[in-house]
Each structure stands twice: as C-alpha cells, then as structure tokens.
Design a protein around this motif. Structure first.
Motif, PDB file in Angstrom:
ATOM      1  N   LEU A 196       2.166   1.833  -3.342  1.00  0.00           N
ATOM      2  CA  LEU A 196       1.235   2.519  -4.141  1.00  0.00           C
ATOM      3  C   LEU A 196       1.195   3.922  -4.094  1.00  0.00           C
ATOM      4  CD1 LEU A 196      -0.761   2.192  -6.385  1.00  0.00           C
ATOM      5  CD2 LEU A 196      -2.639   1.435  -4.677  1.00  0.00           C
ATOM      6  N   LEU A 197       1.242   4.337  -2.874  1.00  0.00           N
ATOM      7  CA  LEU A 197       0.853   5.871  -2.602  1.00  0.00           C
ATOM      8  C   LEU A 197       2.175   6.625  -2.814  1.00  0.00           C
ATOM      9  CD1 LEU A 197      -0.442   5.692   1.149  1.00  0.00           C
ATOM     10  CD2 LEU A 197      -1.787   6.346  -1.103  1.00  0.00           C
ATOM     11  N   ALA A 237      -4.936  -2.155   3.634  1.00  0.00           N
ATOM     12  CA  ALA A 237      -4.714  -1.257   2.618  1.00  0.00           C
ATOM     13  C   ALA A 237      -5.620  -0.151   2.827  1.00  0.00           C
ATOM     14  CB  ALA A 237      -4.361  -1.830   1.337  1.00  0.00           C
ATOM     15  N   THR A 238      -6.877  -0.659   2.804  1.00  0.00           N
ATOM     16  CA  THR A 238      -7.723   0.491   2.895  1.00  0.00           C
ATOM     17  C   THR A 238      -7.558   1.531   4.228  1.00  0.00           C
ATOM     18  OG1 THR A 238      -9.350  -0.838   2.161  1.00  0.00           O
ATOM     19  CG2 THR A 238     -10.323   1.002   3.160  1.00  0.00           C
ATOM     20  N   ALA A 256      -4.110   8.274   4.623  1.00  0.00           N
ATOM     21  CA  ALA A 256      -3.335   8.913   4.011  1.00  0.00           C
ATOM     22  C   ALA A 256      -3.620   9.813   2.827  1.00  0.00           C
ATOM     23  CB  ALA A 256      -2.271   8.081   3.442  1.00  0.00           C
ATOM     24  N   SER A 257      -5.149   9.938   2.876  1.00  0.00           N
ATOM     25  CA  SER A 257      -5.929  10.635   1.730  1.00  0.00           C
ATOM     26  C   SER A 257      -6.869  11.513   2.474  1.00  0.00           C
ATOM     27  CB  SER A 257      -6.548   9.704   0.754  1.00  0.00           C
ATOM     28  OG  SER A 257      -7.361   8.829   1.339  1.00  0.00           O
ATOM     29  N   TYR A 288      -0.535  -3.179  -3.198  1.00  0.00           N
ATOM     30  CA  TYR A 288      -0.099  -2.322  -4.287  1.00  0.00           C
ATOM     31  C   TYR A 288      -1.267  -2.420  -5.465  1.00  0.00           C
ATOM     32  CZ  TYR A 288       2.443  -0.365  -8.097  1.00  0.00           C
ATOM     33  OH  TYR A 288       2.810   0.460  -8.984  1.00  0.00           O
ATOM     34  N   ALA A 315     -10.199  10.859   1.705  1.00  0.00           N
ATOM     35  CA  ALA A 315     -11.166   9.952   1.618  1.00  0.00           C
ATOM     36  C   ALA A 315     -12.348  10.447   2.462  1.00  0.00           C
ATOM     37  CB  ALA A 315     -10.802   8.623   1.432  1.00  0.00           C
ATOM     38  N   ALA A 342       0.915  -1.215   0.064  1.00  0.00           N
ATOM     39  CA  ALA A 342      -0.037   0.144   0.065  1.00  0.00           C
ATOM     40  C   ALA A 342       0.904   1.303  -0.001  1.00  0.00           C
ATOM     41  CB  ALA A 342      -0.849   0.039   1.305  1.00  0.00           C
ATOM     42  N   TYR A 398      -7.210  -6.336   2.053  1.00  0.00           N
ATOM     43  CA  TYR A 398      -7.899  -5.064   1.649  1.00  0.00           C
ATOM     44  C   TYR A 398      -8.292  -4.166   2.715  1.00  0.00           C
ATOM     45  CZ  TYR A 398      -8.683  -7.236  -2.908  1.00  0.00           C
ATOM     46  OH  TYR A 398      -8.480  -7.749  -4.280  1.00  0.00           O
ATOM     47  N   LEU A 411      -4.799   2.264   5.552  1.00  0.00           N
ATOM     48  CA  LEU A 411      -3.649   3.093   5.202  1.00  0.00           C
ATOM     49  C   LEU A 411      -4.022   4.291   4.137  1.00  0.00           C
ATOM     50  CD1 LEU A 411      -0.852   3.936   5.504  1.00  0.00           C
ATOM     51  CD2 LEU A 411      -0.113   2.124   3.822  1.00  0.00           C
ATOM     52  N   PHE A 412      -4.819   3.951   3.427  1.00  0.00           N
ATOM     53  CA  PHE A 412      -5.104   4.821   2.166  1.00  0.00           C
ATOM     54  C   PHE A 412      -6.414   5.842   2.678  1.00  0.00           C
ATOM     55  CE2 PHE A 412      -4.768   1.145  -1.053  1.00  0.00           C
ATOM     56  CZ  PHE A 412      -3.397   1.412  -1.295  1.00  0.00           C
TER      57      PHE A 412
END
Length: 176
Positions: free
Chosen positions: A14-15, A114-115, A121-122, A75, A124, A11, A111, A117-118
């Motif tokens: 990917l970021l 990773a979710t 970090a975003s 990723y 969202a 993850a 998932y 972390l996303f």
C-alpha cells in the motif's frame, strides 16, 4: 509468524504502489469478498456433497489462507473481515456467530501491525491529537460492535454483515 509477514507485505504494498492502483483494486476486492461471503456456505456444501465428506482445510491451508488474508488486510483492511468470514465458511464450515470472536482477534492483529508500519513510515505522529481521537473512536466502536455482535442471532448477524458488504461494494463501484 506467517501472518505477521503477510501484514507487513500488504501494508508495504500500500505504501509503495501508486494510489490509483489501490483505487482501481478496491471495488473488485470488495466484490470478490462479498460474493464469497454470500455463497460460501453453498459452495462448501456443494463441495462436501461432491466429495462425499465434510469439507475441511488442513493446517497448512489455514496458514496459507491466513497469510494471504493478512497481506490483503495490510493492503486493504476494509474487507478483510468479510474475506475471513468467507474463507472460514467455505474451508472450516464455521458460521458467522461462531467465527466472529476469532475474526475480531485476527483483525486486531492485522490492523495493529499495519498501523504501526504506517505510523512509522508517515508523518502521522505530527498530528498526535487527531491520531489519538481516531484511536479512541476505533477502540470504542470495535468494543461496541463486538458487544452487539455477541447478542445478535446468527442469522441477523450474517444478514447485517452481508448487507454491509453489498452496500460497500455497490458504493465503491458507483463512486468509480
């Protein structure tokens, strides 16, 4: 523990990596996973025949494989389930129907990590309604898919998964 680190590494990659590297890697990752899934049992059988004994993976090999798959899934989640089926088919000799509950559990762990972390970090969380709708759809679709997969004959489940993998791979290459 090992798999959790892999999810975070994937993850994080990917970021941190540019979007162009992800777009260039996706068709090749899908193609690799699809070929392994399509020919995994044949490869496993050929290796078993050549060695004169059933092919198996040590617990260390399973941990390393799961670490790599978790990184791959963090990723690029779209093909990690196909990769798991391919690895388990080759290394453990599991058939698609028997491996599916384990695959679903592993995918959920990858998932969710990773979710998390996303989301952190975003931005969202600024679209909470949209995020909630996606989450509800993902849970409903996942539960429905698992329910259906348990009822399909193993040969049909494998055919559906392989057909989906080939279709996705071709579409990603054509989309270029």
């Amino acid at each position: 523990m090992c798999e959790r680190g892999g999810r975070g590494i994937g993850a994080g990659a990917l970021l941190l990596l540019p979007a162009s590297s992800f777009e260039a890697a996706v068709p090749w990752l899908l193609a690799f996973a699809t070929v392994l899934l399509a020919f995994g049992r044949h490869v496993s059988r050929a290796l078993s025949d050549a060695l004169g004994q059933p092919l198996g993976m040590s617990s260390t090999a399973v941990l390393i494989g799961q670490l790599v798959l978790a990184m791959y899934g963090g990723y690029f989640g779209g093909a990690v389930g196909i990769m798991m089926m391919a690895l388990w088919s080759i290394g453990l000799g599991l058939d698609t129907a028997a491996a599916n509950p384990m695959r679903i559990t592993q995918l959920a762990a990858v998932y969710l990590s990773a979710t998390a972390l996303f989301v952190v970090a975003s931005d969202a969380l600024s679209s909470a309604h949209f995020l909630a709708a996606l989450l509800i759809g993902a849970v409903a679709g996942g539960a429905g898919g698992a329910h259906l997969a348990r009822r399909l004959p193993p040969w049909l489940l494998r055919s559906v998964i392989l057909t989906s993998a080939v279709t996705m791979t071709v579409l990603y290459f054509v989309r270029g």
